[in-house]
Design an enzyme around this catalytic site. Structure first.
Site, PDB file in Angstrom:
ATOM      1  N   HIS A   1      88.346  20.357  56.432  1.00 14.60           N
ATOM      2  CA  HIS A   1      87.186  20.749  56.990  1.00 14.60           C
ATOM      3  C   HIS A   1      86.675  21.993  56.005  1.00 14.60           C
ATOM      4  O   HIS A   1      87.424  22.886  55.944  1.00 14.60           O
ATOM      5  CB  HIS A   1      87.123  21.022  58.445  1.00 14.60           C
TER       6      HIS A   1
ATOM      7  N   CYS B   1      80.643  17.991  56.216  1.00 15.28           N
ATOM      8  CA  CYS B   1      80.809  19.573  56.262  1.00 15.28           C
ATOM      9  C   CYS B   1      80.706  20.094  54.845  1.00 15.28           C
ATOM     10  O   CYS B   1      80.373  21.090  54.755  1.00 15.28           O
ATOM     11  CB  CYS B   1      82.031  19.607  56.877  1.00 15.28           C
TER      12      CYS B   1
END
EC number: 3.4.19.12
Length: 491
Positions: A432, A73
């Site tokens: 994230h 990510c």
């Protein structure tokens, strides 16, 4: 699924073998017809709807997402941010075209720039027929050629990857070109013509001309200026230049209850520092042989550059472990960097004369304010980024300003507009990355910037509002320099 006993299965096989050849052939033909019909239906489904997978078409007004290849990510969010910078994509196109024109360069030597350009072009395209989800695995393979390996399911940092990309592109760019053969007259003539255009004569000047290498670097490349000055005699040292690709800003100590702004982080970054126990050559010459109470007078200097501090929302606990800081820092859509532009002595005099003329014909109360400060002055007492690069990348935590203020940027020469924001959810050990970015501008539009914002998390893409973007807790901020003067906007 029904199960049959072993005896029942053997009985069915014996009965099938006792049947005649004609009956068996007829049964086989029926099975063949059924199999052919099933194959035809499968082929029709493949032609109409494509392979049975997660492949989807890009929705109108959106951008493609990126497949998560295992904790990638950080890479996906950075690529989405870079795709929102038009000047970087234009530079990358020119860079790859120059590499393709050089026949001596192999595909392996230019794999990184080509892979990056293909991804960014696809992420900034308006074609609705493109795929909705892209795979950045080719870029990972190209990075491995530059001795950068990503282990599967290992947390990485988007800011570190940004420097890996920029340094790798510079390494690819700075490779020595091939030596022309003495009988290659066409190449030799071109090299002579290009050198003649760069030849110039100067009788004198305060600084040496800047090498052309500064102008060929990627758009994120900039310079920081610094010098030292003695507190006693105010003697200044020559200006020193340092290059940078990003600014890592730390959060200053602010009174509790008051918001922290991006301007305060920038001011904290360039704030002066006092260095003691450094001998001043000018004071030494003036005070040579002079003693006070039998001791030599101690001279002091001060430096006007603030060294790069730990950004990335990082602090340390009493036990010595890293902790992510959660303070909100306000940032705006438009950012004027005029006050952070370093001016030479001659430029400062010209700027002062123009300012005095403007003050004589205008009411001081009507002076335009940008970013909460006077934007028409150059600060020559502190080192600043020179603002001569078309894109600037500010690494800072942030939260938007909730105040409805009207700023006049019509006099701002170095005005930048927000193009992308990277946000990190989580702590120092796991989390994230997601990206807020602008939708690609219309091909025939007058502005390179779109007013529509998008929220992107790997392969998920949705529309977002500007208020949502400015309310996010930013980790990386991308600003692009605007080329249109006389712009007046509302924050």
């Amino acid at each position: 699924m029904p199960w049959c006993k072993q005896g029942t299965t053997d009985k069915l096989v014996r009965e099938f073998l006792r049947t005649g050849a004609a009956a068996r052939n007829k049964m086989m033909k029926n099975w063949g017809v059924i199999g052919g019909i099933a194959a035809a239906m499968a082929a029709g489904v493949y032609v109409l709807w494509g392979p049975i997978s997660d492949r989807r078409k890009k929705r109108k007004g959106m951008v493609p997402g990126l497949l998560n290849l295992g904790n990638t990510c950080f890479m996906n969010s950075l690529l989405q941010g870079l795709a929102a910078c038009p000047s970087f994509i234009r530079w990358l196109e020119d860079f790859t075209s120059q590499n393709s024109a050089d026949r001596e360069r192999t595909e392996r030597e230019t794999q990184l720039s080509r892979s990056l350009m293909q991804l960014l072009k696809a992420l900034s395209s308006h074609d609705p027929g493109e795929d909705d989800v892209l795979d950045a695995g080719g870029l990972l393979e190209a990075l491995r050629l530059y001795r950068w390996h990503i282990s599967s399911f290992e947390e990485q940092d988007a800011h570190e990857l940004f420097h890996v990309l920029t340094s790798s592109l510079e390494e690819e760019q700075e490779r020595q070109p091939r030596v022309a053969h003495l009988f290659d007259m066409q190449t030799l003539e071109k090299s002579v013509e290009s050198k003649e255009k760069n030849i110039s004569c100067r009788s004198g000047g305060p600084l040496h001309p800047i090498p052309s290498l500064w102008r060929t670097r990627h758009p994120f490349h900039g310079r920081l200026t610094s010098y030292m000055a003695c507190k006693r005699c105010e003697q200044q040292s020559p200006v020193h230049y340092d290059s940078f690709d990003s600014l890592s800003l730390s959060i200053p100590s602010i009174q509790w209850g008051r918001p922290v702004t991006l301007d305060q982080c920038l001011q904290h970054f360039i704030s002066s520092e006092t260095i003691k126990e450094v001998e001043c050559e000018n004071c030494t010459k003036q005070q040579a042989g002079e003693l006070v109470n039998g001791e030599v007078l101690e001279s002091q200097r001060t430096t006007f550059v603030k060294q790069l501090k730990l950004g990335k929302r990082l602090t340390w606990s009493k036990e010595g472990s890293p902790i992510k800081r959660q303070e909100h820092v306000q940032f705006t859509e438009y950012l004027s960097l005029d006050r952070y532009k370093h001016c030479s002595a001659a430029q400062s005099q010209q700027k002062t004369s123009r300012t005095n003329k403007a003050k004589a014909s205008a009411d001081p109360k009507d002076k335009a304010i940008a970013n909460g400060v006077d934007s028409e002055h150059c600060n020559n007492n502190k080192p600043q980024s020179n603002g001569t690069f078309p894109s600037v990348f500010l690494h800072s935590p942030g939260l938007s300003s909730q105040l409805n203020l009207t700023y006049d940027y019509s006099t701002s020469e170095y005005l930048f507009r927000l193009t992308a924001v990277l946000v990190h959810h989580g702590d120092m050990h796991s989390g994230h990355f997601i990206t807020y970015r602008r939708c690609p501008a219309a091909p025939r539009g007058t502005s390179p910037f779109s007013s529509q914002w998008l929220w992107v998390s790997d392969d998920s893409v949705r529309k977002a509002s500007l208020q949502e973007v400015l309310s996010s807790s930013a980790y990386l901020l991308f600003y692009e320099r605007m080329q249109r003067p006389g712009l007046r906007v509302e924050e």
